[in-house]
Write a protein that holds these residues in place. Structure first.
Motif, PDB file in Angstrom:
ATOM      1  N   GLN A  40       0.842  -1.196   0.000  1.00  0.00           N
ATOM      2  CA  GLN A  40       0.000   0.000   0.000  1.00  0.00           C
ATOM      3  C   GLN A  40       0.876   1.245   0.000  1.00  0.00           C
ATOM      4  N   ILE A  41       0.283   2.363  -0.414  1.00  0.00           N
ATOM      5  CA  ILE A  41       0.954   3.664  -0.294  1.00  0.00           C
ATOM      6  C   ILE A  41       0.784   4.109   1.151  1.00  0.00           C
ATOM      7  N   GLU A  42       1.876   4.404   1.816  1.00  0.00           N
ATOM      8  CA  GLU A  42       1.840   4.810   3.219  1.00  0.00           C
ATOM      9  C   GLU A  42       2.621   6.107   3.376  1.00  0.00           C
ATOM     10  N   LYS A  43       1.922   7.212   3.419  1.00  0.00           N
ATOM     11  CA  LYS A  43       2.551   8.528   3.517  1.00  0.00           C
ATOM     12  C   LYS A  43       2.697   8.919   4.982  1.00  0.00           C
ATOM     13  N   ASN A  44       3.926   9.252   5.386  1.00  0.00           N
ATOM     14  CA  ASN A  44       4.181   9.720   6.736  1.00  0.00           C
ATOM     15  C   ASN A  44       5.286  10.777   6.659  1.00  0.00           C
ATOM     16  N   LEU A  45       4.871  12.040   6.633  1.00  0.00           N
ATOM     17  CA  LEU A  45       5.826  13.121   6.439  1.00  0.00           C
ATOM     18  C   LEU A  45       6.791  13.286   7.615  1.00  0.00           C
TER      19      LEU A  45
END
Length: 99
Positions: A40-45
């Protein structure tokens, strides 16, 4: 002497591998690619920023000890990641304001 040359070549490859590993991790944390574990795409800035900071620290701590090629690599990777981070942070801010 041959052992020293082999070590230098090995260390150059290992340094580049570390930089590319951090780069790939940050790109994944920026939500640009799929996490191969979760698929999955997992965005965590926050995590992306921490990874970029680790690369910046590595660049600073190794300054003066890198070949020209190694120095250019880490400079380019850090710059590319910082630009992508700024883009994603701006996008996230814009999305929050539009809600």
């Amino acid at each position: 002497m041959a052992d020293q040359l082999e070590d230098q070549q090995l260390f150059k490859l290992l340094f580049m591998e570390i930089v590319y590993s951090f780069q790939n991790l940050a790109i994944m944390q920026l939500g640009k690619v799929v996490n191969p574990v979760s698929n999955q795409i997992e965005k965590n800035l926050e995590q992306a920023k921490a990874t970029i900071e680790m690369l910046r620290m590595l660049k600073e701590k190794t300054k003066g000890n890198l070949s020209g090629e190694e120095s250019r690599l880490i400079e380019q990777v850090v710059l590319m990641l910082q630009l992508n981070y700024a883009d994603e942070a701006a996008r996230e801010t814009k999305e929050k304001l539009e809600k």
